[in-house]
Design an enzyme around this catalytic site. Structure first.
Site, PDB file in Angstrom:
ATOM      1  N   LYS A 125       1.481   1.841   7.432  1.00 26.40           N
ATOM      2  CA  LYS A 125       1.648   1.159   8.377  1.00 26.40           C
ATOM      3  C   LYS A 125       2.596   1.893   9.256  1.00 26.40           C
ATOM      4  O   LYS A 125       3.193   2.766   9.008  1.00 26.40           O
ATOM      5  CB  LYS A 125       2.445  -0.087   8.028  1.00 26.40           C
ATOM      6  CG  LYS A 125       1.685  -1.049   7.069  1.00 26.40           C
ATOM      7  CD  LYS A 125       0.286  -1.642   8.164  1.00 26.40           C
ATOM      8  CE  LYS A 125       0.831  -2.244   9.352  1.00 26.40           C
ATOM      9  NZ  LYS A 125      -0.574  -2.450  10.468  1.00 26.40           N
ATOM     10  N   GLU A 151      -6.115   4.850  13.432  1.00 25.66           N
ATOM     11  CA  GLU A 151      -7.068   3.983  14.036  1.00 25.66           C
ATOM     12  C   GLU A 151      -7.868   4.559  15.279  1.00 25.66           C
ATOM     13  O   GLU A 151      -8.604   3.930  15.858  1.00 25.66           O
ATOM     14  CB  GLU A 151      -6.374   2.630  14.613  1.00 25.66           C
ATOM     15  CG  GLU A 151      -5.422   2.841  15.775  1.00 25.66           C
ATOM     16  CD  GLU A 151      -4.008   3.241  15.387  1.00 25.66           C
ATOM     17  OE1 GLU A 151      -3.229   2.961  16.221  1.00 25.66           O
ATOM     18  OE2 GLU A 151      -3.823   3.487  14.274  1.00 25.66           O
ATOM     19  N   TYR A 167      -1.317   4.582  10.528  1.00 28.32           N
ATOM     20  CA  TYR A 167      -1.666   3.750  11.561  1.00 28.32           C
ATOM     21  C   TYR A 167      -0.378   3.388  12.482  1.00 28.32           C
ATOM     22  O   TYR A 167       0.622   3.341  12.145  1.00 28.32           O
ATOM     23  CB  TYR A 167      -2.089   2.067  10.805  1.00 28.32           C
ATOM     24  CG  TYR A 167      -3.370   2.181  10.104  1.00 28.32           C
ATOM     25  CD1 TYR A 167      -4.485   2.385  10.909  1.00 28.32           C
ATOM     26  CD2 TYR A 167      -3.349   2.089   8.684  1.00 28.32           C
ATOM     27  CE1 TYR A 167      -5.798   2.503  10.164  1.00 28.32           C
ATOM     28  CE2 TYR A 167      -4.470   1.841   7.854  1.00 28.32           C
ATOM     29  CZ  TYR A 167      -5.780   2.208   8.838  1.00 28.32           C
ATOM     30  OH  TYR A 167      -7.029   2.027   8.150  1.00 28.32           O
ATOM     31  N   HIS A 200      -0.888   1.738  16.176  1.00 31.57           N
ATOM     32  CA  HIS A 200      -1.233   0.416  16.972  1.00 31.57           C
ATOM     33  C   HIS A 200      -0.238   0.331  17.964  1.00 31.57           C
ATOM     34  O   HIS A 200       0.614  -0.629  18.095  1.00 31.57           O
ATOM     35  CB  HIS A 200      -1.197  -0.881  16.082  1.00 31.57           C
ATOM     36  CG  HIS A 200      -2.181  -0.869  14.897  1.00 31.57           C
ATOM     37  ND1 HIS A 200      -3.582  -0.814  15.169  1.00 31.57           N
ATOM     38  CD2 HIS A 200      -2.137  -0.966  13.561  1.00 31.57           C
ATOM     39  CE1 HIS A 200      -4.233  -0.704  14.165  1.00 31.57           C
ATOM     40  NE2 HIS A 200      -3.275  -0.854  13.012  1.00 31.57           N
ATOM     41  N   ASP A 247      -3.339  -6.893  15.015  1.00 30.59           N
ATOM     42  CA  ASP A 247      -2.540  -5.454  15.029  1.00 30.59           C
ATOM     43  C   ASP A 247      -2.625  -4.939  16.204  1.00 30.59           C
ATOM     44  O   ASP A 247      -1.691  -4.089  16.890  1.00 30.59           O
ATOM     45  CB  ASP A 247      -3.176  -4.544  14.095  1.00 30.59           C
ATOM     46  CG  ASP A 247      -2.724  -4.705  12.557  1.00 30.59           C
ATOM     47  OD1 ASP A 247      -1.723  -4.970  12.635  1.00 30.59           O
ATOM     48  OD2 ASP A 247      -3.575  -4.528  11.781  1.00 30.59           O
ATOM     49  N   ARG A 260       0.686  -1.265   0.032  1.00 28.39           N
ATOM     50  CA  ARG A 260       0.008   0.113   0.149  1.00 28.39           C
ATOM     51  C   ARG A 260       0.892   1.332  -0.119  1.00 28.39           C
ATOM     52  O   ARG A 260       2.139   1.230   0.385  1.00 28.39           O
ATOM     53  CB  ARG A 260      -0.885   0.019   1.237  1.00 28.39           C
ATOM     54  CG  ARG A 260      -1.955  -0.922   1.206  1.00 28.39           C
ATOM     55  CD  ARG A 260      -2.946  -1.081   2.240  1.00 28.39           C
ATOM     56  NE  ARG A 260      -1.987  -1.580   3.396  1.00 28.39           N
ATOM     57  CZ  ARG A 260      -2.475  -1.924   4.832  1.00 28.39           C
ATOM     58  NH1 ARG A 260      -3.700  -1.511   5.083  1.00 28.39           N
ATOM     59  NH2 ARG A 260      -1.665  -2.486   5.559  1.00 28.39           N
TER      60      ARG A 260
END
Length: 372
Positions: free
Chosen positions: A75, A118, A94, A96, A270, A15
């Site tokens: 990511k 997120e 993101y 996490h 995740d 991505r």
């Protein structure tokens, strides 16, 4: 503002943070966009498309990290990336952080302003930047689970929907949110016997109204989880506590007592995973077998359909990216409480309560740090 889009370096992650269309929009707003050469090549987003959209192509990620005011990724930054971040730079991706204290401390040390996709919210209490990937992961979980049930993958050798005269597989989905609902929809489409377990009675009512007798809805208790998991052929872990580590709903003892060749797919990996026996895997080696149960725990599931995922994610992130660039992060965060909810790290401080609780460092409210 100078926006940087480096190529993703996580294993089998294709991505890209901004599509050419998103770049064109940012350039139209008066911003400079630096895109690493080849960032979107694997999914058919070519360098010449980025140039046509107004991007400036950059040879290396190092150059982008060194000169961009804001980094837009997909990511969480890997160690080599977070070491290149600098104080006051904006990171929008993101993160996490709850199950990853090493990354959290790395971001704190860098002094970066880190906004996590997120935990950005919306007026309805949803998570608009997580939802597109939750939709993808939910749908993919059934494809992956059906494949893992094949005998060559270590599974029971069972067809998810059965055939006339042979029972369909039993699919149990823990969590009735966005990913769980999409998983249920796919599993029912394949004619499996589907049960969703959730704590939210209103959500169970909505699912029952939407899908009718094709879906079995169960209120979540330890007894209910144990009963249905032990009888399942495929279990999808789709629980989510925003920003926090996922609760371990299935114990190792339960896994030991599951049917030989049954399958666990942990969408929540995740955030640490919701099965006691889960640990992150990659698209290169997506599964492992423990206690005769196949575990699929890929930490970036939507990366397998990277083109679809990239466009779906950009549709959701672009308005926030533009707000941060147009107004600067301080005003953009102050003006929008939903974007402010995404602020996880601010110049060395943790500004999201669930992350603070998970990694054991002091918490400072996001509004408080901006007011200084």
């Amino acid at each position: 503002m100078r926006i940087g889009v480096p190529k993703e370096i996580k294993v089998h992650e294709y991505r890209v943070g901004m599509t050419p269309s998103a770049v064109r929009e940012a350039v139209f707003h008066g911003h400079e966009v630096l895109v690493q050469k080849g960032a979107g090549f694997a999914i058919g987003l070519l360098d010449e498309q980025y140039v046509a959209a107004g991007a400036k192509l950059i040879d290396t990620a190092e150059e982008i990290f060194a000169s961009a005011d804001m980094i837009v990724k997909v990511k969480e930054p890997q160690e080599s990336e977070w070491k290149q971040l600098r104080e006051g730079q904006v990171l929008f991706t993101y993160l996490h952080l709850a199950p990853d204290p090493e990354q959290a401390r790395g971001l704190m040390k860098s002094g970066v302003v880190a906004i996590a996709y997120e935990t950005v919210t919306d007026a309805r209490g949803g998570l608009p930047l997580l939802a597109p990937m939750s939709e993808v992961a939910g749908r993919m979980s059934i494809q992956a689970g059906a494949h893992c049930l094949e005998i060559a993958q270590g599974g029971r050798g069972q067809l998810l929907g059965g055939v006339p005269g042979v029972p369909a597989a039993k699919v149990v989905i823990l969590g009735g949110g966005v990913s769980g609902t999409n998983a249920a929809r796919m599993a029912m489409g394949l004619e499996a016997h589907v049960t969703v377990i959730d704590l939210n009675l209103h959500r169970l009512y909505e699912l029952d109204t939407r899908f009718g007798p094709s879906l079995n809805t169960i209120y979540s208790t330890v007894d209910a989880i144990e009963e249905h998991v032990l009888g399942a052929d495929l279990v999808i872990g789709a629980v989510l506590v925003p920003g926090a580590a996922a609760p371990k709903l299935v114990s190792e003892e339960m896994v030991k007592n599951m049917k030989k060749g049954s399958v666990l797919v942990d969408i929540a990996i995740d955030q640490g995973g919701c099965f006691a026996t889960s640990h992150p895997t990659t698209h290169a080696e997506p599964t492992y077998v423990l206690h005769d149960v196949v575990h699929y725990c890929v930490a970036n599931m939507p990366g397998a359909v990277a083109r679809t995922s990239t466009f779906a994610l950009n549709n959701a992130t672009l308005p926030f990216t533009l707000a941060l660039a147009d107004k600067g992060y301080a005003k953009a965060l102050s003006d929008n409480p939903h974007l402010l909810a995404g602020l996880n790290v601010y110049k060395g401080q943790i500004t999201y309560q669930a992350v603070s609780d998970a990694i054991g460092v002091p918490y400072v409210p996001a509004a408080q740090v901006l007011a200084r």
